[in-house]
Design a protein around this motif. Structure first.
Motif, PDB file in Angstrom:
ATOM      1  N   ASP A 190       0.830  -1.207   0.000  1.00  0.00           N
ATOM      2  CA  ASP A 190       0.000   0.000   0.000  1.00  0.00           C
ATOM      3  C   ASP A 190       0.864   1.258   0.000  1.00  0.00           C
ATOM      4  O   ASP A 190       0.363   2.346  -0.201  1.00  0.00           O
ATOM      5  N   TYR A 191       2.147   1.094   0.268  1.00  0.00           N
ATOM      6  CA  TYR A 191       3.036   2.239   0.454  1.00  0.00           C
ATOM      7  C   TYR A 191       4.071   2.420  -0.652  1.00  0.00           C
ATOM      8  O   TYR A 191       4.551   3.517  -0.872  1.00  0.00           O
ATOM      9  N   THR A 192       4.434   1.331  -1.321  1.00  0.00           N
ATOM     10  CA  THR A 192       5.447   1.398  -2.368  1.00  0.00           C
ATOM     11  C   THR A 192       4.816   0.928  -3.677  1.00  0.00           C
ATOM     12  O   THR A 192       4.379  -0.212  -3.770  1.00  0.00           O
ATOM     13  N   PRO A 193       4.741   1.792  -4.698  1.00  0.00           N
ATOM     14  CA  PRO A 193       4.091   1.410  -5.954  1.00  0.00           C
ATOM     15  C   PRO A 193       4.771   0.226  -6.633  1.00  0.00           C
ATOM     16  O   PRO A 193       5.990   0.085  -6.579  1.00  0.00           O
ATOM     17  N   ALA A 194       3.949  -0.613  -7.259  1.00  0.00           N
ATOM     18  CA  ALA A 194       4.423  -1.747  -8.062  1.00  0.00           C
ATOM     19  C   ALA A 194       5.335  -2.679  -7.281  1.00  0.00           C
ATOM     20  O   ALA A 194       6.341  -3.150  -7.783  1.00  0.00           O
ATOM     21  N   CYS A 195       4.960  -2.980  -6.030  1.00  0.00           N
ATOM     22  CA  CYS A 195       5.757  -3.875  -5.185  1.00  0.00           C
ATOM     23  C   CYS A 195       4.864  -4.889  -4.472  1.00  0.00           C
ATOM     24  O   CYS A 195       3.736  -4.583  -4.101  1.00  0.00           O
ATOM     25  N   PHE A 196       5.419  -6.078  -4.291  1.00  0.00           N
ATOM     26  CA  PHE A 196       4.756  -7.122  -3.518  1.00  0.00           C
ATOM     27  C   PHE A 196       5.189  -7.064  -2.064  1.00  0.00           C
ATOM     28  O   PHE A 196       6.301  -6.639  -1.751  1.00  0.00           O
ATOM     29  N   GLU A 197       4.332  -7.553  -1.170  1.00  0.00           N
ATOM     30  CA  GLU A 197       4.710  -7.875   0.204  1.00  0.00           C
ATOM     31  C   GLU A 197       4.965  -9.373   0.208  1.00  0.00           C
ATOM     32  O   GLU A 197       4.105 -10.157  -0.192  1.00  0.00           O
ATOM     33  N   VAL A 198       6.160  -9.772   0.626  1.00  0.00           N
ATOM     34  CA  VAL A 198       6.565 -11.178   0.544  1.00  0.00           C
ATOM     35  C   VAL A 198       6.990 -11.680   1.916  1.00  0.00           C
ATOM     36  O   VAL A 198       7.833 -11.077   2.581  1.00  0.00           O
ATOM     37  N   LYS A 199       6.391 -12.802   2.332  1.00  0.00           N
ATOM     38  CA  LYS A 199       6.739 -13.423   3.609  1.00  0.00           C
ATOM     39  C   LYS A 199       7.855 -14.425   3.372  1.00  0.00           C
ATOM     40  O   LYS A 199       7.758 -15.295   2.515  1.00  0.00           O
ATOM     41  N   LEU A 200       8.919 -14.281   4.141  1.00  0.00           N
ATOM     42  CA  LEU A 200      10.030 -15.226   4.070  1.00  0.00           C
ATOM     43  C   LEU A 200       9.715 -16.444   4.916  1.00  0.00           C
ATOM     44  O   LEU A 200       9.141 -16.319   6.007  1.00  0.00           O
ATOM     45  N   GLU A 201      10.105 -17.608   4.451  1.00  0.00           N
ATOM     46  CA  GLU A 201       9.903 -18.833   5.217  1.00  0.00           C
ATOM     47  C   GLU A 201      10.684 -18.750   6.524  1.00  0.00           C
ATOM     48  O   GLU A 201      11.842 -18.327   6.550  1.00  0.00           O
ATOM     49  N   GLY A 202      10.032 -19.107   7.625  1.00  0.00           N
ATOM     50  CA  GLY A 202      10.695 -19.115   8.915  1.00  0.00           C
ATOM     51  C   GLY A 202      10.689 -17.779   9.634  1.00  0.00           C
ATOM     52  O   GLY A 202      11.171 -17.681  10.759  1.00  0.00           O
ATOM     53  N   GLN A 203      10.155 -16.728   9.017  1.00  0.00           N
ATOM     54  CA  GLN A 203      10.092 -15.415   9.650  1.00  0.00           C
ATOM     55  C   GLN A 203       8.749 -15.253  10.365  1.00  0.00           C
ATOM     56  O   GLN A 203       7.810 -16.009  10.139  1.00  0.00           O
ATOM     57  N   SER A 204       8.667 -14.238  11.207  1.00  0.00           N
ATOM     58  CA  SER A 204       7.432 -13.997  11.958  1.00  0.00           C
ATOM     59  C   SER A 204       6.289 -13.664  11.008  1.00  0.00           C
ATOM     60  O   SER A 204       6.513 -13.260   9.858  1.00  0.00           O
ATOM     61  N   GLU A 205       5.075 -13.792  11.509  1.00  0.00           N
ATOM     62  CA  GLU A 205       3.887 -13.516  10.703  1.00  0.00           C
ATOM     63  C   GLU A 205       3.750 -12.040  10.337  1.00  0.00           C
ATOM     64  O   GLU A 205       2.983 -11.686   9.451  1.00  0.00           O
ATOM     65  N   THR A 206       4.478 -11.166  11.004  1.00  0.00           N
ATOM     66  CA  THR A 206       4.349  -9.734  10.742  1.00  0.00           C
ATOM     67  C   THR A 206       5.488  -9.163   9.893  1.00  0.00           C
ATOM     68  O   THR A 206       5.460  -8.000   9.532  1.00  0.00           O
ATOM     69  N   THR A 207       6.482  -9.980   9.586  1.00  0.00           N
ATOM     70  CA  THR A 207       7.639  -9.510   8.811  1.00  0.00           C
ATOM     71  C   THR A 207       7.413  -9.763   7.322  1.00  0.00           C
ATOM     72  O   THR A 207       7.051 -10.862   6.925  1.00  0.00           O
ATOM     73  N   ARG A 208       7.633  -8.729   6.504  1.00  0.00           N
ATOM     74  CA  ARG A 208       7.484  -8.854   5.052  1.00  0.00           C
ATOM     75  C   ARG A 208       8.630  -8.138   4.354  1.00  0.00           C
ATOM     76  O   ARG A 208       9.106  -7.100   4.802  1.00  0.00           O
ATOM     77  N   LEU A 209       9.068  -8.716   3.242  1.00  0.00           N
ATOM     78  CA  LEU A 209       9.989  -8.032   2.332  1.00  0.00           C
ATOM     79  C   LEU A 209       9.137  -7.260   1.341  1.00  0.00           C
ATOM     80  O   LEU A 209       8.040  -7.683   0.981  1.00  0.00           O
ATOM     81  N   ILE A 210       9.654  -6.151   0.863  1.00  0.00           N
ATOM     82  CA  ILE A 210       9.009  -5.411  -0.216  1.00  0.00           C
ATOM     83  C   ILE A 210       9.836  -5.691  -1.468  1.00  0.00           C
ATOM     84  O   ILE A 210      11.012  -5.360  -1.536  1.00  0.00           O
TER      85      ILE A 210
END
Length: 90
Positions: free
Chosen positions: A61-81
């Protein structure tokens, strides 16, 4: 996993409508601008797809043309852009 709606598709009419205010400011016509519309502005993967970087859980919602991606083994609230163009198929 929650039901994920299909990705919307930008129609020619939608693109032209979006180009009108920009064309007015640039003193050109919307048709000319619409010719330069690039398909890479649409997400190349759907929410719920696995890519090399992880699981796509949303579109930023904050960075145009980007996915929010959950890394395996990371917390449920952590996302890569990840930029659409940097997302790689798993």
């Amino acid at each position: 996993m929650n039901h994920i709606p299909p990705r919307p598709t930008a129609t020619r009419e939608m693109i032209l409508e979006c180009c009108k205010p920009i064309a007015e400011k640039l003193e050109t016509d919307a048709e000319t601008l619409a010719q330069y519309y690039s398909r890479h502005m649409e997400p190349p993967f759907a929410i719920g797809d696995s890519i090399k970087q992880g699981l796509i859980t949303g579109i930023s919602d904050y960075t145009p043309a980007c996915f929010e991606v959950k890394l395996e083994g990371q917390s449920e609230t952590t996302r890569l852009i990840i930029k659409f163009e940097d997302a790689k198929a798993a």
